[in-house]
Design an enzyme around this catalytic site. Structure first.
Site, PDB file in Angstrom:
ATOM      1  N   SER A  68      -9.405   1.646   2.763  1.00 40.32           N
ATOM      2  CA  SER A  68      -8.553   2.450   1.906  1.00 40.32           C
ATOM      3  C   SER A  68      -7.482   1.650   1.185  1.00 40.32           C
ATOM      4  CB  SER A  68      -7.876   3.540   2.747  1.00 40.32           C
ATOM      5  OG  SER A  68      -7.085   2.964   3.782  1.00 40.32           O
ATOM      6  N   SER A 112      -9.976  -0.889   6.757  1.00 42.56           N
ATOM      7  CA  SER A 112      -9.368  -0.640   5.447  1.00 42.56           C
ATOM      8  C   SER A 112      -8.602  -1.797   4.842  1.00 42.56           C
ATOM      9  CB  SER A 112      -8.450   0.587   5.529  1.00 42.56           C
ATOM     10  OG  SER A 112      -9.213   1.761   5.657  1.00 42.56           O
ATOM     11  N   LYS A 119       0.850  -1.187   0.000  1.00 41.76           N
ATOM     12  CA  LYS A 119       0.000   0.000   0.000  1.00 41.76           C
ATOM     13  C   LYS A 119       0.888   1.241   0.000  1.00 41.76           C
ATOM     14  CE  LYS A 119      -3.908   1.980   2.583  1.00 41.76           C
ATOM     15  NZ  LYS A 119      -4.828   1.746   3.719  1.00 41.76           N
TER      16      LYS A 119
END
Length: 478
Positions: free
Chosen positions: A158, A182, A83
């Protein structure tokens, strides 16, 4: 030599075994992954940064080491994505924001160092909702990430790029972060496995914060076994992280494949099983039936004040997020996604006593979850109460959610364990009539990830979902 499609759809554990036995080449597999990304990612938009020269160099080094008999373990030569708010030395880390579009950290995050020590290949940096502040995954300076099952639908966030890249076979695993769901939300929406470990079990050093006491780093994979293999490498005390737990490490895979006969599974129905999309409810009924058939004992439990816990989580999240970004908001008021900025500014509305009350409520939440988990071994819930909405959609058709922003319906069932820090595992439970994945969530006691993997594996095997064919843009079916 296996064909390209078969090679890339192997599980992490399978490709690792092939590497160890020298039946597959890390260089060839990595080359095919890069071709896959080139072919598929323009549609999905999961990656922000890839350094192909660096990636192939790492693959060549791994191959040489394995050929020389210096095998490091199941991640050696395996491509893992990150990420894009996990720091990588000499590689851009953008946080999904134009403010950091060209930012190159001077350090690797501790989790990156652990991956490198295990011989993993960092294949690239994955798209994220701007500053990780949103569960929809469609607000980033690089544009929205699209769901591999239906390109019109959101991935959830996210950790949007992480979920999509793993789901669409562009890497064998990825790291995400989880502050209110997330990791687990996009895992559920994209049909993969995501673990939010016990708070403090995985270091956050070198990971851009959203909330210091709610953030977690965890693995995202296509199978439960793969998830345990990846988590094993990530865990361990880190003196650079003030929240890191100094606990004796264990093999989190040790119970996978063991019988779950007699294990007590609790259903906290007063909160987690209300206001569900009908197909989510049907999926949970199927999961419960599978666990019963596998010998688990199903009992109803009660967490009395869970609605209050959800509200207190919001107070801490908005306050911490504003504190993280206060100076940046003042210095660069125009360089934000409007929705993210609006949400950050809600931190100004929180009064000091409300934050203090939220901290007290957190202790109550820990006690009430602990009481429930004394009656049973784990809790089983849906991961998300709805199906993946359309990209940029902000309302759902369930009446009780229509008066609030979509983020709260998406995060409703995941946020409580960010508040308590309890480990939580999401895994695919079925696919809806329109082909979209649905996820089930297992919640355990602190540091009980091994039990979650044991039950998750039994559920995964019992459900026996057929893998998708990954024809981009086409809806999938069981």
């Amino acid at each position: 030599m296996k064909g390209q499609e078969e090679m890339l759809t192997l599980s992490l554990a399978e490709v690792a075994a092939h590497f160890q036995q020298k039946k597959l080449s890390p260089v060839e597999v990595t080359k095919q992954l890069l071709l896959r990304i080139e072919e598929v990612d323009p549609e999905i938009n999961a990656f922000i940064t890839i350094d192909q020269e660096r990636v192939m160099s790492e693959a060549a080094e791994a191959e040489q080491e394995i050929q020389a008999g210096r095998y490091k373990g199941p991640l050696h030569g395996v491509a893992i994505g990150l990420k894009d708010l996990i720091y990588t030395k000499d590689m851009k880390t953008t946080m999904g924001s134009p403010l950091f579009a060209d930012y190159v950290p001077s350090i690797d995050a501790s989790v990156v160092e652990r991956l490198q020590e295990a011989g993993a290949i960092i294949i690239g940096k994955l798209n994220t909702h701007q500053f990780a502040y949103g569960p929809t995954g469609d607000r980033s300076h690089a544009g929205p990430v699209k769901n591999p099952y239906d390109l019109t639908k959101m991935t959830g966030g996210s950790s949007s790029g992480s979920a999509a890249a793993v789901s669409a076979c562009m890497c064998f695993g990825a790291l995400g972060t989880d502050t209110g769901g997330s990791i687990r939300v996009p895992a559920a929406f994209c049909g993969i496995v995501g673990m939010k470990p016990t708070f403090g079990r995985v270091s956050k050093h070198g990971v851009f914060p959203l909330s210091w006491t709610l953030d977690h780093v965890g693995p995202m994979t296509r199978t439960v076994t793969d998830n345990a293999l990846l988590l094993q490498v990530l865990t361990g005390y880190d003196r650079c992280d003030p929240y890191s737990l100094a606990v004796e490490e264990e093999n989190v895979s040790k119970k996978i494949g063991a019988s779950i006969k007699g294990i007590k599974v609790g259903l906290p129905s007063s909160f987690y099983y209300t206001d569900l999309h009908p197909e989510v409810r049907e999926s949970m009924e199927r999961s419960i039936a599978v666990l019963r058939e596998s010998g688990a004992v199903i009992e109803e439990v009660h967490v009395p004040h869970i609605e209050q816990f959800a509200e207190a989580h919001k107070v801490i999240l908005r306050s911490d997020a504003y504190a993280v970004h206060r100076e940046r908001l003042a210095a660069h008021p125009d360089e934000w996604d409007d929705e993210v900025k609006e949400r950050l500014l809600t931190g100004l509305e929180t009064k000091g006593f409300e934050y203090a009350e939220a901290l007290q409520i957190r202790q109550q939440a820990k006690e009430e979850f602990a009481a429930a988990l004394q009656q049973v071994d784990v809790l089983l819930t849906p991961t998300v109460p709805i199906l993946a909405p359309e990209i940029n959609g902000r309302h759902v058709d369930i009446e009780s959610y229509q008066k609030q922003h979509i983020r709260w319906s998406i995060m409703k069932l995941t946020a409580p364990t960010n508040f308590t820090g309890l480990p939580s595992l999401s895994l695919p439970s079925s696919r809806a009539d329109n082909g979209l994945p649905i996820g089930a969530q297992l919640i355990g006691r602190p540091l009980d990830e091994a039990l979650l993997y044991q039950i998750g594996y039994a559920l995964e095997q019992g459900l026996a979902l057929q893998p998708a064919k990954w024809q981009i843009g086409q809806k999938q079916s069981n």
